[in-house]
Design a protein around this motif. Structure first.
Motif, short mmCIF file in Angstrom:
data_model
loop_
_atom_site.label_atom_id
_atom_site.label_comp_id
_atom_site.label_asym_id
_atom_site.label_seq_id
_atom_site.Cartn_x
_atom_site.Cartn_y
_atom_site.Cartn_z
N ASP A 1 20.82 7.08 -25.39
CA ASP A 1 22.80 6.28 -25.52
C ASP A 1 23.76 7.75 -25.30
OD1 ASP A 1 21.09 4.47 -25.78
OD2 ASP A 1 21.30 4.20 -27.79
N PRO B 1 9.38 -4.84 -29.52
CA PRO B 1 10.93 -3.55 -29.38
C PRO B 1 11.50 -3.90 -30.40
CG PRO B 1 10.08 -5.57 -28.07
CD PRO B 1 9.05 -5.33 -28.65
N ARG C 1 15.80 -2.27 -32.83
CA ARG C 1 16.66 -1.59 -32.59
C ARG C 1 17.29 -0.27 -33.93
NH1 ARG C 1 19.49 -1.82 -28.18
NH2 ARG C 1 21.10 -0.80 -29.03
N SER D 1 17.35 6.96 -27.72
CA SER D 1 17.74 5.21 -27.66
C SER D 1 18.04 4.55 -28.68
CB SER D 1 18.16 5.02 -26.28
OG SER D 1 18.43 3.40 -25.96
N ASP E 1 17.22 1.64 -28.25
CA ASP E 1 16.58 0.19 -27.04
C ASP E 1 15.13 0.64 -27.55
OD1 ASP E 1 15.29 -1.89 -26.18
OD2 ASP E 1 16.71 -0.53 -24.07
N SER F 1 11.79 5.59 -27.10
CA SER F 1 12.20 4.82 -26.25
C SER F 1 12.33 5.58 -24.82
CB SER F 1 14.09 5.15 -26.45
OG SER F 1 14.02 5.82 -26.61
N GLN G 1 11.19 0.84 -19.68
CA GLN G 1 9.83 0.20 -21.22
C GLN G 1 8.87 -0.54 -20.66
OE1 GLN G 1 12.35 -1.89 -24.41
NE2 GLN G 1 12.50 -0.11 -25.24
#
Length: 142
Positions: A10, A92, A94, A103, A105, A120, A124
């Motif tokens: 990120d 998944p 956050r 990240s 994600d 991360s 993916q």
């Protein structure tokens, strides 16, 4: 055959890590100006190792490798080994918890008895496909 995936990074985290590296250089010079002898050099080494070396190693050495029998995770000097047969779920998330992920994600890997690891991978979809195949070949219960 092992497949390796690099971590997604990120932008905000990249700025934080580069900022930490930038701050440590003046701190190292300030330590040299204030101290003499081996104490100064020990302080400089510690500041550079922690403030420059650790962020650099996190940026360049965070990766996830799928082998025939395990998922190997490396993030700077830290390492994890997750047997494919122990993986029970991948979802998944956050979740901002500390993890070998650069990240938000992320994928949460549930394995063993209530253990989890947040990663991360930049790709993916490719990672999910590769881990599913590897788990099937290894006879894992995913």
């Amino acid at each position: 055959m092992a497949t390796t995936y690099r971590s997604k990074v990120d932008g905000w985290l990249l700025i934080v890590l580069l900022g930490a590296m930038a701050v440590c250089l003046p701190a190292a010079f300030a330590a040299l100006a204030q101290e003499q002898g081996w104490v100064a050099w020990l302080t400089v080494a510690a500041v550079l190792l922690l403030g420059f070396g650790l962020p650099l190693s996190l940026l360049f050495a965070t990766r996830y490798t799928i082998t025939a029998d395990c998922l190997q995770v490396r993030s700077g000097p830290f390492r994890w080994r997750v047997p494919l047969a122990a993986i029970t779920d991948i979802t998944p998330t956050r979740n901002p918890a500390s993890s070998p992920a650069l990240s938000l994600d992320r994928l949460r890997i549930d394995y063993g008895r209530g253990r989890q690891l947040l990663i991360s991978p930049r790709d993916q979809a490719g990672f999910m496909q590769a881990i599913e195949q590897a788990c099937r070949k290894a006879g894992a219960g995913r």
